[in-house]
Design a protein around this motif. Sequence first.
Motif, PDB file in Angstrom:
ATOM      1  N   LEU A   8      27.196  36.724 -17.718  1.00 29.96           N
ATOM      2  CA  LEU A   8      26.957  35.880 -18.812  1.00 29.96           C
ATOM      3  C   LEU A   8      25.750  34.693 -18.284  1.00 29.96           C
ATOM      4  O   LEU A   8      26.104  34.476 -17.111  1.00 29.96           O
ATOM      5  CB  LEU A   8      28.121  35.061 -19.002  1.00 29.96           C
ATOM      6  N   ILE A   9      24.648  34.276 -19.078  1.00 30.81           N
ATOM      7  CA  ILE A   9      23.938  33.485 -18.466  1.00 30.81           C
ATOM      8  C   ILE A   9      24.099  32.088 -19.579  1.00 30.81           C
ATOM      9  O   ILE A   9      24.080  32.314 -20.845  1.00 30.81           O
ATOM     10  CB  ILE A   9      22.499  33.878 -18.749  1.00 30.81           C
ATOM     11  N   PHE A  36      25.064  32.257 -13.406  1.00 36.11           N
ATOM     12  CA  PHE A  36      23.738  32.211 -13.993  1.00 36.11           C
ATOM     13  C   PHE A  36      23.570  31.189 -15.081  1.00 36.11           C
ATOM     14  O   PHE A  36      24.290  30.926 -16.211  1.00 36.11           O
ATOM     15  CB  PHE A  36      23.187  33.656 -14.782  1.00 36.11           C
ATOM     16  N   TRP A  37      22.537  30.281 -14.848  1.00 33.84           N
ATOM     17  CA  TRP A  37      22.523  29.051 -15.797  1.00 33.84           C
ATOM     18  C   TRP A  37      20.749  29.086 -16.004  1.00 33.84           C
ATOM     19  O   TRP A  37      19.973  29.357 -15.294  1.00 33.84           O
ATOM     20  CB  TRP A  37      22.706  27.863 -14.971  1.00 33.84           C
ATOM     21  N   GLY A  38      20.633  28.509 -17.221  1.00 30.83           N
ATOM     22  CA  GLY A  38      19.264  28.389 -17.754  1.00 30.83           C
ATOM     23  C   GLY A  38      18.902  27.347 -18.802  1.00 30.83           C
ATOM     24  O   GLY A  38      19.632  26.858 -19.499  1.00 30.83           O
ATOM     25  N   PHE A  39      17.737  27.307 -19.193  1.00 29.40           N
ATOM     26  CA  PHE A  39      17.264  26.477 -20.232  1.00 29.40           C
ATOM     27  C   PHE A  39      15.926  26.848 -20.529  1.00 29.40           C
ATOM     28  O   PHE A  39      15.364  27.533 -20.008  1.00 29.40           O
ATOM     29  CB  PHE A  39      17.248  25.043 -20.106  1.00 29.40           C
ATOM     30  N   LYS A  61      23.823  28.150  -7.971  1.00 29.61           N
ATOM     31  CA  LYS A  61      23.821  28.846  -9.180  1.00 29.61           C
ATOM     32  C   LYS A  61      22.391  29.421  -9.138  1.00 29.61           C
ATOM     33  O   LYS A  61      21.416  28.923  -8.403  1.00 29.61           O
ATOM     34  CB  LYS A  61      23.967  28.108 -10.282  1.00 29.61           C
ATOM     35  N   GLU A  62      22.381  30.772  -9.814  1.00 29.71           N
ATOM     36  CA  GLU A  62      21.200  31.609  -9.952  1.00 29.71           C
ATOM     37  C   GLU A  62      20.472  30.775 -11.498  1.00 29.71           C
ATOM     38  O   GLU A  62      21.078  30.293 -12.359  1.00 29.71           O
ATOM     39  CB  GLU A  62      21.469  32.782 -10.507  1.00 29.71           C
ATOM     40  N   ARG A  63      19.074  30.412 -11.281  1.00 33.94           N
ATOM     41  CA  ARG A  63      18.578  29.450 -12.174  1.00 33.94           C
ATOM     42  C   ARG A  63      17.493  30.422 -12.939  1.00 33.94           C
ATOM     43  O   ARG A  63      16.810  30.993 -12.327  1.00 33.94           O
ATOM     44  CB  ARG A  63      17.723  28.504 -11.616  1.00 33.94           C
TER      45      ARG A  63
END
Length: 79
Positions: A8-9, A36-39, A61-63
């Motif tokens: 999941l991202i 996994f985290w993003g924007f 965290k993976e960005r």
Amino acid sequence: MENNSPELIVMLTHNDRTVANAHDIFEQCQNSKAKFWGFKGSGLPIDKMKQLFAQMKKQGKERKRRKKSMQRVTIFNFF
């Protein structure tokens, strides 16, 4: 045995833009198991994006940051 389960991202976005309180949301959830985290590349000033990436990195965290163009979608990693 190889793990083929999906990852999941967590995207801190709404209506294709980064939400204004993305940093607050990440702070509240940074201890979750999400890796996994993003924007998106829109919705926050660049200095706020850099701060958010730094906080994600600090927590291990993976960005990801997505920049959508007319021709393709590119995912950038910031380190």
